[in-house]
Design an enzyme around this catalytic site. Sequence first.
Site, short mmCIF file in Angstrom:
data_model
loop_
_atom_site.label_atom_id
_atom_site.label_comp_id
_atom_site.label_asym_id
_atom_site.label_seq_id
_atom_site.Cartn_x
_atom_site.Cartn_y
_atom_site.Cartn_z
N GLY A 159 0.83 -1.20 0.00
CA GLY A 159 0.00 0.00 0.00
C GLY A 159 0.86 1.25 0.00
N GLY B 60 0.89 5.57 0.89
CA GLY B 60 0.28 6.72 1.53
C GLY B 60 1.08 7.96 1.22
N ALA C 67 4.43 7.39 3.47
CA ALA C 67 5.29 6.21 3.35
C ALA C 67 4.62 5.18 2.44
CB ALA C 67 5.56 5.61 4.72
N VAL D 53 4.35 0.91 1.99
CA VAL D 53 4.55 -0.37 2.66
C VAL D 53 4.76 -1.45 1.61
CG1 VAL D 53 3.61 -2.05 4.28
CG2 VAL D 53 3.10 0.38 4.59
N LYS E 125 8.01 -0.74 5.86
CA LYS E 125 7.47 0.61 5.67
C LYS E 125 8.63 1.56 5.43
CE LYS E 125 4.20 3.76 7.97
NZ LYS E 125 3.39 3.95 9.21
N ASP F 111 -4.95 6.99 15.69
CA ASP F 111 -5.63 6.83 14.40
C ASP F 111 -6.33 5.46 14.32
OD1 ASP F 111 -6.49 7.65 11.91
OD2 ASP F 111 -4.65 7.08 10.87
#
Length: 627
Positions: A347, A349, A352, A354, A369, A464
Amino acid sequence: MGKRVDRPDISFEKGETYKDMGLLREAVAEFEKALREESLKFRATRQIAACLMKLNLPEQAERTLLQSLIGADVPIGERLRIYADLADVHSEQGRLESALERLIQIRSEDPDLVPDLTDRIDELSTRIAAGALSETPSWGNGEAESIADDKNAAVSPAPKTYSDPRRKSPRVKLSNPVQYSFDQDRWTQGYSSDLSVSGMFILTYEPIPVGSLVFLRFDLPESSENEPVEIIGQAVRQQSQGKDEDGVLGMGVRFLSMGANQKESLATLVRDLYREEAREPDEETKIRFHCDKCGRILTSTEAASGKLGKCVCGHTLPVPFTYHNPSPENPLRGLVLAGCRIDGVIGKGSAATVYKGHHLTLDVPVAIKILNPVLKVQQTQMAQRFLKEARVIARIRHPNIVGVMHAGEEDGRSFIAMQYVAGHSLVEILNEKRRLPVTDFIRIALDVCKALQAAHESSIVHGDVKPANILLTPGGTAMLVDFGLVKDLSTFKEESPRGIALGTPLYMSPEQARGEYATDTRSDIYSFGAAMYHLLVGRPPFVGFTNLAVIRKHIQEKPVPPAEMSVDIPEAISDIIAKTMEKKPADRYQSVEEIKQELLKVSRDMAVEQFKPLYKKLARRSPTSED
């Protein structure tokens, strides 16, 4: 007159009568007939074991008790009573440490189950201590010699020392996903690193209770059989694996009980792998990697890098590269960073990316990450918080929190290497199912409670909590991930200007929405409540056309109670969620432990309700006579 059918309850009564008369083998035969009745199964098993002990067959008694524990439907009370019987068997065999471990396990879960539990623990501790004082060490080949029983000794005999058969059995390297549990309720995923017919070593990422019974479930590699191997073992040791900075723990397990067919399959696998390891290595480089779907270890050749291969589970995936071979979607493909080969992208973002990787030393999959290089150069707050995340999470070792294995900087790249979880986030599951059934919701919510409780007890605020940051393993365990907005209460200094909201708007607390940066653990409690709302109802508590509109609702509006959104949602759970999402922190639950206890109460009440129709049915039944 119809044909007479043996009734399990009558067989059980006959077994008790034969046992009282000393006709032990006849009693065993009758108790075995009673095993067909679910309500009598565990009582009959314990009676069979008692008869076998009187027949001086302790090994058979132990095997009978252990086999009754295989399966996920053993009630906790029955499991602990079997532990008590196992303690008697082990004590009779002279295995005092094993007996003591069983009793301590009972004390940790239900200290009132066995009336004389404390006295028995004290007695065994005294006997073990007396045995240790009288034991003479032997250094010959590194194995302690067994101490002969002395019936005329003034003190209790020293416990016999048993050599671990794992040390004598041929072992082979095998990296394979393994589900393990100490209570048959919570299952955690680890990876085996070596295997023999007598035991295995499992990378656990968490401290384990040495000496405890452990239940194992795993699929054999290169096997398409649907039924997993189920084994009861004993955790005999714990040690760190790999380099010190990796921080990975492992558990040595000695096998105690498994099915005959599974034992034969396991022996065949070990034999084949042993022969394969004994062959001369091929000149062509072998690539080892894991299937994304089932977790099996796969091997291929360097010539096949980039080509698609197929696992026995049916999943198709590309063979990794052993050298840096960048692609547009994965510029780090094949690069080795911190001893981990980067294989694919999990994934991306804003801060960062991953990656899925393979730890070359431990031979296990990892998640890596890596901070966005632009943020690193600009020295933004995200960059400063990146490695802090790893340092803070590394303090927590918990089965419901993804463990950090290594973190640092290499070749100008800031990275965090973490435990890889083969599974799906709750967002993916919600996209598929829309919302969770209440029973699944309670189980997952309790797991998240345990994770947050472990973090909060270490003075850590996640910051979060949301469905996207909760992963569900193949074994059904929920794990909390991505502590990117973590806050360490023990050393906290304000890191962001007031007025800047940090978090995910759909789930952030009112104080986060006002820019107060997750002031304390009660902010996590609010976000957890918002996430629970989404899991149950099928949508977040507040939605809007813009993030600002959603943030304003978190500050100003009360969510519609979940019970009003669906008749399937119990009022009690709706009330729990409502309290977690109170606007003022002082009006919410003050700890995750309070939420956990409320959820457990609801779960118990639901279980009682499910059994009420059965009680009524039994009450209406009239006694029947035999033909």
